[in-house]
Design an enzyme around this catalytic site. Structure first.
Site, mmCIF file in Angstrom:
data_model
loop_
_atom_site.group_PDB
_atom_site.id
_atom_site.type_symbol
_atom_site.label_atom_id
_atom_site.label_comp_id
_atom_site.label_asym_id
_atom_site.label_seq_id
_atom_site.Cartn_x
_atom_site.Cartn_y
_atom_site.Cartn_z
ATOM 1 N N GLU A 35 22.782 37.466 -134.240
ATOM 2 C CA GLU A 35 23.001 36.381 -133.273
ATOM 3 C C GLU A 35 22.312 36.750 -131.964
ATOM 4 O O GLU A 35 22.484 37.842 -131.448
ATOM 5 C CB GLU A 35 24.509 36.160 -133.067
ATOM 6 C CG GLU A 35 24.875 35.247 -131.915
ATOM 7 C CD GLU A 35 24.225 33.865 -131.959
ATOM 8 O OE1 GLU A 35 24.296 33.185 -133.001
ATOM 9 O OE2 GLU A 35 23.615 33.473 -130.930
ATOM 10 N N CYS A 43 28.885 25.291 -131.323
ATOM 11 C CA CYS A 43 30.210 24.688 -131.530
ATOM 12 C C CYS A 43 31.270 25.295 -130.608
ATOM 13 O O CYS A 43 31.939 24.592 -129.854
ATOM 14 C CB CYS A 43 30.593 24.874 -132.990
ATOM 15 S SG CYS A 43 32.264 24.401 -133.361
ATOM 16 N N GLY A 180 22.289 7.283 -124.332
ATOM 17 C CA GLY A 180 22.664 7.538 -125.726
ATOM 18 C C GLY A 180 24.161 7.413 -125.919
ATOM 19 O O GLY A 180 24.941 8.004 -125.168
ATOM 20 N N SER A 181 24.547 6.616 -126.916
ATOM 21 C CA SER A 181 25.988 6.390 -127.132
ATOM 22 C C SER A 181 26.447 6.926 -128.481
ATOM 23 O O SER A 181 27.314 6.364 -129.123
ATOM 24 C CB SER A 181 26.315 4.907 -127.019
ATOM 25 O OG SER A 181 25.905 4.232 -128.191
ATOM 26 N N HIS A 443 58.026 8.112 -141.633
ATOM 27 C CA HIS A 443 58.260 7.167 -140.548
ATOM 28 C C HIS A 443 59.020 7.853 -139.420
ATOM 29 O O HIS A 443 59.924 8.629 -139.700
ATOM 30 C CB HIS A 443 59.099 5.992 -141.067
ATOM 31 C CG HIS A 443 59.490 5.034 -139.985
ATOM 32 N ND1 HIS A 443 58.607 4.121 -139.454
ATOM 33 C CD2 HIS A 443 60.672 4.879 -139.325
ATOM 34 C CE1 HIS A 443 59.230 3.433 -138.522
ATOM 35 N NE2 HIS A 443 60.476 3.856 -138.421
#
Ligand SMILES: Cc1cc2nc3c(=O)[nH]c(=O)nc-3n(C[C@H](O)[C@H](O)[C@H](O)COP(=O)(O)OP(=O)(O)OC[C@H]3O[C@@H](n4cnc5c(N)ncnc54)[C@H](O)[C@@H]3O)c2cc1C
Length: 464
Positions: A35, A43, A180-181, A443
């Site tokens: 890396e 991320c 940009g969306s 519920h």
């Protein structure tokens, strides 16, 4: 020094690479991960995680502004942008260092440096201390992607930002233009708009969040506009004139070019794969528009060289990268993993209200020749949504009329990014409408709307 040899060398420690390394180590391989910048990749450091930390701050701020609705008192509500950013950076750091611990735990060798592939089965790493040469039976490329920059709209970190500057803003925008969306643009628009920036979003397509179902895009546009955002669709930013204190955007809309002043611009016009400088061309790896071409098993066509995650193309999502990482590690270990099914990767956008979807949109299902049954259920019909004070939202389901297969599910509203996984599991198990009808949903939960939206497709909805 003799080259260190490994069963598998992974290049890039994002959610694709580090997950591949862990799974390969679990399967008994001798693994090395290289890396060049930060464990956890985009991320954890500059993408999924720090944006969600920022959005959590704006969500809490929004709730504080609504305190009275809940019978609560909160006076002089405000925020400290530096503290909001500090929290986001702290969350990113915590998770990034956690990856280092996971590497240790799984006995993965970590080399911090920049890797190239000088030949088949060879990896060269430039580190602070010099060059290291490795040999590898298998190489997994997981070098990710970076922000796409359009000519004339390039970021300068001062008034024109890409996501990195938007995550560590040098100032709080007063008048913000988001170009940009897609998910990234809309998440930043949502964050800054909630904190009070006068926000305009320009989208070249005919709707916001253009990959989503049309009905969801429409719903989102209305919701964003209600929050004060300006949305310009079928519009294109042609040019930015930069001055010390402002940026003038030339925006083409309806055949005319209008000039608008902003103090800050965020460019969120897509990403490009990190394919350069690795030696891929010499190896004969095929590259199509900045992405490595692979087959469904992430094989590059070059023996024992795999590409996963953002470098291997859309959808550019962390969970797709990680899943490919696991699949490739298993393939290398001689197992028989399944390739990812097209349309099985859910997409989530953590704006307010949230958006989540999986599978085919109604239009795409029809285009593919399906006769569809469509169900809808609005948040206003759900007890938990009302109790939460979140009555704005919609769940839409699309079934194949012939077989009852759930082809797609599309949601907008509170917590839908958590709900979508229910439908993802359903699709994985090849669920039909009957299975969903017969499932007992607890519920009171927002998930009951997933039941109702399925029932509605067959004229059996209860609470509407
Ligand atoms: C602002 C933003 C928000 C996002 N939000 C989400 C979200 O909510 N959900 C989601 O699923 N996705 C999200 N994404 C996308 C997500 O971050 C990516 O899909 C994911 O990081 C891709 O993982 P990867 O492992 O392929 O690559 P990356 O995470 O990009 O990691 C690649 C790594 O490789 C390293 N590297 C590159 N070249 C070399 C080299 N030659 N040698 C050594 N190392 C190298 C890089 O330094 C990097 O650390 C977001 C992205 C952005 C920008």
């Amino acid at each position: 020094m003799a080259a260190q040899s490994f069963d598998t060398v992974v290049i890039g420690a994002g959610p694709g690479g580090y997950v591949a390394a862990i799974r390969a180590a679990q399967l008994g391989q001798k693994v090395c991960i290289v890396e060049r910048e930060h464990m956890g990749g985009i991320c954890l450091n500059w993408g999924c995680i720090p944006t969600k930390a920022l959005l959590r701050s704006s969500e809490v701020f929004h709730l504080m502004e609504r305190a009275k609705e809940f019978g609560l008192k909160a006076d002089n509500i405000g925020y400290d942008l530096d503290a909001v950013v500090k929290r986001s950076r702290g969350v990113a750091k915590q998770l990034s260092s956690g990856i280092g611990h996971l590497m240790k735990k799984n006995k993965v060798t970590v080399i911090m440096g920049s890797a190239t592939i000088p030949g088949k089965g060879k990896v060269k790493v430039e580190t602070d201390k010099g060059t290291e040469e490795l040999t590898a039976k298998n190489i997994v490329l997981a070098t990710g992607a970076r922000a796409r920059e359009l000519p004339g709209l390039e970021a300068d970190g001062k008034r024109v930002w890409t996501y990195k500057a938007a995550l560590q803003p040098p100032h709080m925008p007063k008048k913000l233009l988001v170009i940009g969306s897609g998910a990234i643009g809309i998440e930043f628009a949502s964050f800054y708009n909630t904190l009070g920036a006068d926000t305009t979003v320009v989208e070249v397509m005919d709707r916001v969040l253009p990959v989503e179902d049309e009905e969801i895009s429409k719903f989102a546009k209305k919701a964003f506009e209600k929050q004060g955002m300006k949305i310009l669709q079928k519009a294109m930013v042609k040019k930015l004139d930069r001055a010390a204190d402002k940026v003038t955007a030339h925006i083409e809309i309806g055949g005319k070019v209008e000039k608008h002043d902003f103090d800050t611009v965020i460019s969120a016009v897509g990403i490009v794969g990190n394919v350069e400088g690795l030696g891929l061309e010499a190896l004969g790896v095929k590259i199509d528009r900045t992405h490595v071409v692979t087959d469904e098993y992430c094989r590059t066509g070059v023996d024992a060289l795999y590409a996963i995650g953002d470098i291997a193309g859309a959808p550019w999502l962390a969970h797709k990268a990680s899943h490919e990482g696991v699949m490739v590690a298993e393939l290398i270990a001689g197992k028989h993993p399944h390739p990812i099914k097209p349309n099985s990767i859910a997409g989530c956008t953590y704006c307010h209200p949230q958006v989540a979807s999986v599978g085919l949109t109604e239009a795409k299902a029809k285009e593919a020749g399906y006769k569809v049954k469509v169900g809808r259920f609005p948040f206003i019909g759900n007890g938990k949504a009302i109790a939460l004070g979140e009555p704005e939202g919609l769940i839409k389901t699309i079934f194949d009329e012939k077989t009852g297969e759930l082809l797609g599910a599309h949601m907008i509203g509170a917590e839908v990014t958590e709900l979508i996984q229910g439908y993802v599991i359903g699709q994985k198990l090849e669920t039909t409408e009957e299975d969903l009808f017969e499932t007992v949903f607890p519920h009171p939960t927002l998930s009951e709307m997933m039941h109702e939206a399925s029932l509605d497709a067959y004229g059996r909805v209860i609470h509407m």
